[in-house]
Design an enzyme around this catalytic site. Sequence first.
Site, mmCIF file in Angstrom:
data_model
loop_
_atom_site.group_PDB
_atom_site.id
_atom_site.type_symbol
_atom_site.label_atom_id
_atom_site.label_comp_id
_atom_site.label_asym_id
_atom_site.label_seq_id
_atom_site.Cartn_x
_atom_site.Cartn_y
_atom_site.Cartn_z
ATOM 1 N N VAL A 169 -25.479 33.831 54.973
ATOM 2 C CA VAL A 169 -24.981 33.979 53.402
ATOM 3 C C VAL A 169 -26.277 34.654 52.957
ATOM 4 C CG1 VAL A 169 -24.942 32.637 51.425
ATOM 5 C CG2 VAL A 169 -24.388 31.377 53.495
ATOM 6 N N GLY A 170 -25.785 35.618 52.258
ATOM 7 C CA GLY A 170 -26.942 36.698 51.538
ATOM 8 C C GLY A 170 -27.052 36.161 50.355
ATOM 9 N N THR B 242 -22.618 46.004 48.713
ATOM 10 C CA THR B 242 -21.921 44.947 47.889
ATOM 11 C C THR B 242 -21.458 45.841 46.590
ATOM 12 O OG1 THR B 242 -23.611 43.187 48.609
ATOM 13 C CG2 THR B 242 -22.911 43.196 46.353
ATOM 14 N N THR C 14 -28.310 44.267 44.636
ATOM 15 C CA THR C 14 -27.911 44.701 46.012
ATOM 16 C C THR C 14 -28.998 45.049 46.871
ATOM 17 O OG1 THR C 14 -26.255 46.462 47.087
ATOM 18 C CG2 THR C 14 -27.449 46.843 44.944
ATOM 19 N N GLY C 15 -28.739 45.131 48.279
ATOM 20 C CA GLY C 15 -29.905 45.388 49.294
ATOM 21 C C GLY C 15 -29.820 44.025 50.497
HETATM 22 N N1 ASP Z 1 -27.072 41.883 49.232
HETATM 23 C C1 ASP Z 1 -25.954 41.966 50.168
HETATM 24 C C2 ASP Z 1 -25.969 40.939 50.951
HETATM 25 O O1 ASP Z 1 -27.254 40.773 51.857
HETATM 26 C C3 ASP Z 1 -25.458 43.412 50.858
HETATM 27 C C4 ASP Z 1 -25.918 44.463 49.982
HETATM 28 O O2 ASP Z 1 -26.128 44.390 48.806
HETATM 29 O O3 ASP Z 1 -25.647 45.698 50.522
HETATM 30 O O4 ASP Z 1 -25.107 40.104 51.578
#
Ligand code: ASP
Length: 276
Positions: A188-189, A160, A209-210
Amino acid sequence: MDVLIAHGGASHREDLKKIVEKYAFNAIEEENALNAVIKAVMLMEDDPEFNAGTGSNMRLDGSIQMDAAVMVPNDFGAVINIEYVKNPVLVARDVMLRSPHMILAGDGVLKFARKLGYEYYDPSTEEAIKRRERVLQKLKNGEIPSYYHPQFLAEFLGDTVGAVARINGEFAAAVSTGGTSLTLRGRVGDSPIIGAGIYCGKKGAVVATGIGEEIMRRMLSFRIYHRIGEKCLEEICREEIEKFGDVPVGVIAISDEDACAISNRSMPYAIVKTQR
Ligand code: ASP
């Protein structure tokens, strides 16, 4: 002193730092915090190196559904599972500024975007197609036993993009993502969920993020925001990230006094400052 922090995703290549920095310097030139964070995110959406806009991950079924959000104190706009637009973050801004709603999803957000003149755009790239093929192959071979499998996470986490800024004393936050690779259509994240992947108020702004499922479970961005003032911001972020154990996560956060970027994985980011 104006400050902008941009990141290119937890578990993404550190060597992208230079590019993130270039975009951050470009974005901080904007006249207000909202435009600055949107600019930073837009530049990363347009760069196929990042998993947002062009270059977004594909779902298991081969579709690309993107999430994005923007937030300023007392206002929020998000798009969920939007398809076939170039810059989801701009549509999120328009949901906030040009609709009576805060979140639009699916076919409704696409209709809204087209009404406002956003043209058809296919964000898929060769690399995204190959990444999906690799995921499918690994699934077939039984090499990805679970969503939290370390090898899978190391190779296929989303990356992200996001930005927070304080400009002329005002805060804003923006985030955009193509989601993680191993996902069903419709997933949905945390990114477009207020308080989970993004939060902004009068005390500051936070973007995460994650692994979205874990970030949502902990309402990470609001939790950090709520603690602003308790102690040094970096220490607060570190404490909250430690609670994730081995699960990949990163945050960027800004307050009146502090600005920090922390992740338990490699995360390209830049903190840029200017005196107006
Ligand atoms: N947080 C984002 C999601 O779960 C992915 C990411 O940050 O790498 O959609």
